[in-house]
Scaffold this motif. Structure first.
Motif, PDB file in Angstrom:
ATOM      1  N   UNK A   9       0.793  -1.262   0.106  1.00  0.00           N
ATOM      2  CA  UNK A   9       0.003   0.176   0.021  1.00  0.00           C
ATOM      3  C   UNK A   9       0.756   1.213   0.119  1.00  0.00           C
ATOM      4  N   UNK A  10       1.988   1.276   0.819  1.00  0.00           N
ATOM      5  CA  UNK A  10       2.764   2.508   0.771  1.00  0.00           C
ATOM      6  C   UNK A  10       3.662   2.642  -0.464  1.00  0.00           C
ATOM      7  N   UNK A  40      -6.338   0.956  -1.675  1.00  0.00           N
ATOM      8  CA  UNK A  40      -6.996   0.635  -0.491  1.00  0.00           C
ATOM      9  C   UNK A  40      -6.412  -0.471   0.084  1.00  0.00           C
ATOM     10  N   UNK A  41      -6.257  -0.532   1.287  1.00  0.00           N
ATOM     11  CA  UNK A  41      -5.722  -1.615   2.434  1.00  0.00           C
ATOM     12  C   UNK A  41      -6.813  -2.105   3.109  1.00  0.00           C
ATOM     13  N   UNK A  42      -7.096  -3.351   3.248  1.00  0.00           N
ATOM     14  CA  UNK A  42      -8.135  -3.647   4.182  1.00  0.00           C
ATOM     15  C   UNK A  42      -7.839  -5.063   4.882  1.00  0.00           C
ATOM     16  N   UNK A  43      -7.623  -5.043   6.153  1.00  0.00           N
ATOM     17  CA  UNK A  43      -7.497  -6.338   6.847  1.00  0.00           C
ATOM     18  C   UNK A  43      -8.566  -6.900   7.265  1.00  0.00           C
ATOM     19  N   UNK A 102      10.754   2.516   4.513  1.00  0.00           N
ATOM     20  CA  UNK A 102      10.801   3.314   5.803  1.00  0.00           C
ATOM     21  C   UNK A 102       9.323   3.978   6.250  1.00  0.00           C
ATOM     22  N   UNK A 103       8.359   3.792   5.372  1.00  0.00           N
ATOM     23  CA  UNK A 103       6.951   4.248   5.771  1.00  0.00           C
ATOM     24  C   UNK A 103       6.472   3.091   6.781  1.00  0.00           C
ATOM     25  N   UNK A 104       6.754   1.918   6.677  1.00  0.00           N
ATOM     26  CA  UNK A 104       6.161   1.002   7.093  1.00  0.00           C
ATOM     27  C   UNK A 104       7.102   0.377   8.698  1.00  0.00           C
ATOM     28  N   UNK A 128      -5.289   6.459   1.163  1.00  0.00           N
ATOM     29  CA  UNK A 128      -4.644   7.806   1.290  1.00  0.00           C
ATOM     30  C   UNK A 128      -5.856   8.788   1.789  1.00  0.00           C
ATOM     31  N   UNK A 129      -5.275   9.858   2.591  1.00  0.00           N
ATOM     32  CA  UNK A 129      -6.316  10.804   2.991  1.00  0.00           C
ATOM     33  C   UNK A 129      -5.388  12.185   3.056  1.00  0.00           C
TER      34      UNK A 129
END
Lengths: 177, 355
Positions: free
Chosen positions: A23-24, A34-37, A152-154, B179-180
């Motif tokens: 996602x990142x 979108x990311x949905x767990x 780095x984002x995660x 994203x927001x």
């Protein structure tokens, strides 16, 4: 182009983390996503799955019930989701944990002994990122370029020491033949 | 600030509330909205705000009642069974004409139900929920961006009309990340309110916040006055999205996650040659009656798509005054329909309407 990705396995294998990384990666490429767990009563040892949609257009449903790319890290997940993959789709199997082959002829199957590779290469617990590395290699929806920034984002600052091993795991998967 | 960040829907509500000037949060944990409370627990102490985990949902809503009386921005959040517990307090807040925000990240019911997403609190949210003659302003986000934007809007509308607002989400929108772009934070502005109980300091008459009126003439007058404000809300604050409606022969009506699934179905229907569009209510109360009545002049039929046994479908039928068939596509108990199920329902509706 829209790519619908479903990642499934046991809780504790880093299924949601692998999805977050993708996602990142998509976010940094300026894509819609979108990311949905799954958020059922999962815990270590239970089943976990995660839907990621990357698209050039606004994402409709975030729920992936017909994946273009399926990444499975245990047998129950392969059994459950194999038939859902769209014809022409790709299935990535952790062959260290799943002994049977993919039963469909109309999808491309990739077998990576990710859990074994992780243990042998000093990145235990990062089979998830080895799988993702292979996905980056084989699927055109995103590239290996820029993985450091996405990592780095995660990987939070608190766990900065885990950055290098995650990157190593991604490379292992990417270079796996 | 136009930087896109990835956030969970629940977190986006919390951050947007803080940026909208909310410094008071009271709640009690429940899945699937826990991230919201967790976010508040982390952030509020750092910015001089209050995060308080109450001993129960009932205590939490009454704390909201207290802060709302002082004219400060205040909120609570919960999920379906917890929101049921809050209903008495919500009715009191409505009866006292106070602004506040109540977030319901719905899960399957009735009873304790399950923890998977649902929209089966539609009646409770839009038709009252607690006792007495009242409405809430009800907004229904269908993306993480809207979780943020509608939080801010709900605070503004609630304050403008002195009507409590509810943000009605569901487990999927709460748990998903997208994203927001967050709006610039504005410091809490405490405009002097001519009703807030902030201490007279011996300088003015007492303000009284109260929902008890034992003289029926007085209570009736209060209710009539409140319904004049409701009328103004219905006249001015309806919000909805039209998607591919311009040449549509059939109209899907859906909100929240059901609208996201429905959009996929609409796009697929178009590929197959069916002229289908979507009207997505963004405010559930006020309900976009006029938009649906207008659409009824154009389309041959409506399809209400809901994660309930069929609740909003009643408002769709009322809005179009039964001038067109209104079919229902439903899943419940935490299940979500697939785009294919919506498409099948559309084909059935089209077949039936044309025969």
């Amino acid at each position: 182009m829209t790519t619908r990705i479903l990642i499934a396995g046991f809780g504790g294998q880093g299924i949601l983390f692998a999805g977050k990384f993708l996602a990142n990666k998509g976010l940094l490429e300026g894509r819609q996503l979108s990311w949905l767990p799954s958020y059922g009563p999962e815990m270590r040892g239970g089943t976990a799955n995660c839907s990621v949609v990357l698209s050039d257009d606004p994402v409709g449903s975030p729920i992936v019930d017909r994946p273009d790319v399926l990444i499975v890290m245990n047998l129950p997940s392969l059994d459950k989701y194999e038939t859902a993959v769209v014809p022409g789709g790709a299935v990535f199997v952790d062959s260290a944990l799943i002994e049977r082959p993919v039963g469909r002829a109309d999808v491309t199957a990739y077998y990576i002994p990710a859990t074994r590779l992780a243990q042998q290469n000093g990145v235990p617990g990062l089979a998830n990122m080895i799988m993702i590395g292979k996905v980056l290699r084989e699927c055109g929806f995103t590239s290996f370029e820029g993985v450091e920034e996405a990592l780095h984002s995660v990987v939070s600052a608190k766990h900065a020491d885990l950055f290098d091993v995650n990157l190593k795991a991604l490379r292992l998967g990417y270079e796996f033949e | 600030m136009d930087k896109k960040v990835l956030m969970k829907g629940n977190e986006a509500i919390a951050e947007a509330a803080i940026r909208a000037g909310c410094r008071h949060y009271f709640g009690y944990p429940i899945t699937p909205q826990t991230e919201l409370a967790a976010y508040m627990a982390k952030r509020m102490p750092k910015i001089g705000g209050v995060f308080l985990q109450a001993e129960s949902e009932i205590a939490a809503i009454n704390m909201v009642y207290g802060v709302a009386s002082t004219g400060r921005r205040v909120m609570t959040s919960s999920s379906s069974p917890g929101v049921s517990l809050k209903q008495e307090g919500i009715s009191y807040i409505a009866g006292s004409d106070l602004p506040c925000l109540i977030v319901n990240v719905q899960r399957g019911g009735p009873g304790l139900g399950g923890i998977q997403p649902s929209q089966s609190d539609y009646f409770q949210a839009t038709k009252g929920g607690g006792h007495g003659d009242y409405h809430l302003i009800v907004v229904a986000p269908s993306s993480v961006q809207e979780m943020a934007d509608l939080t801010s809007l709900a605070f503004d509308l609630s304050e403008k009309y002195r009507v409590p607002a509810m943000l009605l989400a569901d487990g999927t929108i709460g748990q998903m990340m997208e994203p927001v772009v967050l709006s610039e934070p504005h410091d809490p502005v405490f405009t002097e309110k001519d009703w807030a109980v902030t201490g007279t300091k011996g300088q003015r008459e007492h303000h009284i916040v109260n929902s008890l009126y034992l003289v029926p003439e007085e209570l009736e007058k209060k209710n009539f006055e409140r319904f004049e404000r409701y009328q103004a809300i219905e006249d001015n604050e309806v919000r909805y999205e039209r998607f591919m409606m311009d040449d549509a022969d059939y109209c899907v009506v859906a909100f929240g996650i059901a609208a996201r699934v429905s959009k996929n179905a609409v796009v697929e229907a178009r590929k197959q040659g069916m002229k289908v569009g979507l009207i997505r209510p963004i405010t559930l109360w006020p309900f976009p009656k006029q938009a649906l009545a207008e659409a009824a002049k154009q389309v041959k039929g409506f399809l209400s798509v809901e994660l309930s046994m069929g609740q909003m479908v009643e408002d769709v039928r009322l809005a179009v005054n039964c001038s067109r068939p209104v079919a229902l596509c439903r899943r419940t108990g935490g299940m979500i329909m697939s785009p294919d199920e919506v498409l099948d329902a559309l084909k059935k509706l089209a077949g039936g309407a044309e025969s």
